[in-house]
Scaffold this active site. Structure first.
Site, PDB file in Angstrom:
ATOM      1  N   LEU A  94       0.766  -1.144  -0.254  1.00  0.00           N
ATOM      2  CA  LEU A  94      -0.042  -0.079   0.119  1.00  0.00           C
ATOM      3  C   LEU A  94       0.820   1.084  -0.176  1.00  0.00           C
ATOM      4  O   LEU A  94       1.010   1.996   0.973  1.00  0.00           O
ATOM      5  CB  LEU A  94      -0.890   0.041   1.188  1.00  0.00           C
ATOM      6  CG  LEU A  94      -2.037  -1.095   1.198  1.00  0.00           C
ATOM      7  CD1 LEU A  94      -2.833  -1.064   2.524  1.00  0.00           C
ATOM      8  CD2 LEU A  94      -3.007  -0.639  -0.135  1.00  0.00           C
ATOM      9  N   HIS A  95       1.405   1.321  -0.958  1.00  0.00           N
ATOM     10  CA  HIS A  95       2.476   2.587  -1.088  1.00  0.00           C
ATOM     11  C   HIS A  95       2.143   3.350  -2.663  1.00  0.00           C
ATOM     12  O   HIS A  95       1.766   2.594  -3.441  1.00  0.00           O
ATOM     13  CB  HIS A  95       3.979   2.143  -1.321  1.00  0.00           C
ATOM     14  CG  HIS A  95       4.376   1.614   0.037  1.00  0.00           C
ATOM     15  ND1 HIS A  95       4.474   2.179   1.109  1.00  0.00           N
ATOM     16  CD2 HIS A  95       4.397   0.111   0.341  1.00  0.00           C
ATOM     17  CE1 HIS A  95       4.684   1.592   2.096  1.00  0.00           C
ATOM     18  NE2 HIS A  95       4.628   0.070   1.745  1.00  0.00           N
ATOM     19  N   ALA A  96       2.214   4.562  -2.836  1.00  0.00           N
ATOM     20  CA  ALA A  96       2.433   5.478  -3.791  1.00  0.00           C
ATOM     21  C   ALA A  96       0.832   5.023  -4.623  1.00  0.00           C
ATOM     22  O   ALA A  96      -0.233   5.266  -3.992  1.00  0.00           O
ATOM     23  CB  ALA A  96       3.524   5.250  -4.921  1.00  0.00           C
TER      24      ALA A  96
ATOM     25  N   PRO B 131      -0.952   2.303  -5.494  1.00  0.00           N
ATOM     26  CA  PRO B 131      -1.940   1.426  -4.838  1.00  0.00           C
ATOM     27  C   PRO B 131      -2.678   2.030  -3.730  1.00  0.00           C
ATOM     28  O   PRO B 131      -3.794   2.038  -3.223  1.00  0.00           O
ATOM     29  CB  PRO B 131      -1.221   0.275  -4.435  1.00  0.00           C
ATOM     30  CG  PRO B 131      -0.019   0.133  -5.120  1.00  0.00           C
ATOM     31  CD  PRO B 131       0.307   1.562  -5.646  1.00  0.00           C
TER      32      PRO B 131
END
Length: 93
Positions: free
Chosen positions: A14-16, A18
Site C-alpha cells: 500500500l504505497h504510492a 495502490p
C-alpha cells in the site's frame, strides 16, 4: 464491528499508486473504515498519510474494519480490491 482480514495483492504493498487507489475507493464507499496490521493500531483507511505510515507490504495481511451502517458491503468490496490488487473499486453486488 465488521472486519475483513485480507492479504495485500499489490506487489508494492500500500504505497504510492495502490495507496491512492485504495484511499479513493474508501471515500467512494461513504463508510468510515480503519485499516491495521494484525495486532497493530488501526488508522483511518481514508487517510493517505495514515496508510503510508502503516507501511503495509505486498503479501502482508491487514484488517479492514468498520461499525457503520453498510459496513459489510463496503468491506467486501474493499477486501476484493486489496486482495486482487485492482485499479478501481469493484461494483456493488
Amino acid at each position: 464491528m465488521a472486519e475483513r482480514r485480507v492479504t495485500i495483492g499489490w506487489a508494492e504493498g500500500l504505497h504510492a499508486r495502490p495507496a491512492s487507489v485504495f484511499v479513493k475507493a474508501v471515500a467512494a464507499t461513504g463508510v468510515p473504515i480503519t485499516i491495521a496490521k494484525p495486532g497493530g493500531n488501526p488508522v483511518n483507511a481514508g487517510s493517505m498519510l495514515g496508510l503510508l505510515a502503516l507501511g503495509a507490504q505486498g503479501g502482508e495481511e491487514v484488517v479492514l474494519a468498520s461499525d457503520a451502517e453498510g459496513a459489510d458491503a463496503a468491506l467486501d468490496r474493499l477486501a476484493k480490491l486489496v486482495q486482487e490488487g485492482l485499479d478501481e473499486l469493484p461494483a456493488a453486488a
